[in-house]
Design a protein around this motif. Structure first.
Motif, short mmCIF file in Angstrom:
data_model
loop_
_atom_site.label_atom_id
_atom_site.label_comp_id
_atom_site.label_asym_id
_atom_site.label_seq_id
_atom_site.Cartn_x
_atom_site.Cartn_y
_atom_site.Cartn_z
N THR A 1 4.00 4.48 -5.10
CA THR A 1 4.56 3.93 -6.31
C THR A 1 5.36 2.52 -5.90
O THR A 1 6.03 2.67 -5.06
N LEU A 2 5.08 1.66 -6.69
CA LEU A 2 5.74 0.34 -6.94
C LEU A 2 7.17 0.64 -7.28
O LEU A 2 7.27 1.12 -8.37
N VAL B 1 -3.52 2.54 -5.22
CA VAL B 1 -3.82 3.09 -6.48
C VAL B 1 -5.25 3.27 -6.93
O VAL B 1 -6.15 2.37 -6.35
N ASN C 1 -0.14 -3.83 -5.50
CA ASN C 1 -0.39 -2.53 -4.63
C ASN C 1 -1.77 -1.78 -4.56
O ASN C 1 -2.32 -1.60 -5.60
N SER D 1 0.97 -0.99 -0.05
CA SER D 1 0.03 0.00 0.08
C SER D 1 1.08 1.21 -0.05
O SER D 1 1.10 1.82 1.17
N ASP E 1 -3.51 -1.07 -12.36
CA ASP E 1 -2.39 -0.33 -12.36
C ASP E 1 -1.30 -0.65 -11.50
O ASP E 1 -0.29 -0.28 -11.31
N GLY E 2 -1.84 -1.39 -10.34
CA GLY E 2 -1.09 -1.84 -9.17
C GLY E 2 -0.65 -3.42 -9.07
O GLY E 2 -0.11 -3.88 -7.98
#
Length: 125
Positions: free
Chosen positions: A83-84, A111, A108, A80, A116-117
């Motif tokens: 950005t990864l 987002v 993640n 969480s 996108d995560g």
């Protein structure tokens, strides 16, 4: 392949968790919620699985804990974060190598759109 089918189920379960909770919560909340959702889908899921490490015969014992291990095949690392980063994928790849697993998912939840995560990480055994 069984791993791919399970990975699709994990992604579907993660989408449901994200749809219900949204972004902005702690990793532990997402991890527990995802484990519950996977159980509701009849997938065996273990949380905070101890992972041993060794080097040339020197055993470190439990050096790490996997966020989730699904059906004994897939490692899921829950994040969480804004950005990864490459270090997150490297961490998961190291876990895959130590656990002798082929497929991992880095998810993640912080987002707006979960697609996108999600990052798929493969260990070439």
């Amino acid at each position: 392949m069984e791993e791919n089918r399970i990975a699709r189920e994990v992604v579907d379960a993660a989408l449901e968790v994200h749809r219900t909770l949204g972004p902005g919560l702690l990793e532990s909340v997402y991890r527990r919620s995802l484990a519950l959702e996977l159980g509701l889908r009849d997938l065996k899921c273990a949380e905070e699985v101890p992972l041993n490490a060794s080097y040339k015969g020197l055993k470190f014992g439990t050096a790490y804990r996997l966020d989730l291990e699904v059906s004994g095949l897939i490692i899921v690392e829950v994040k969480s974060v804004d950005t990864l980063l490459p270090v997150h994928a490297a961490q998961l790849l190291s876990y895959l190598r130590l656990a002798n697993r082929r497929l991992g998912l880095l998810i993640n939840f912080h987002v707006p759109l979960l697609k996108d995560g999600i990052k798929r990480v493969v260990n070439k055994l």
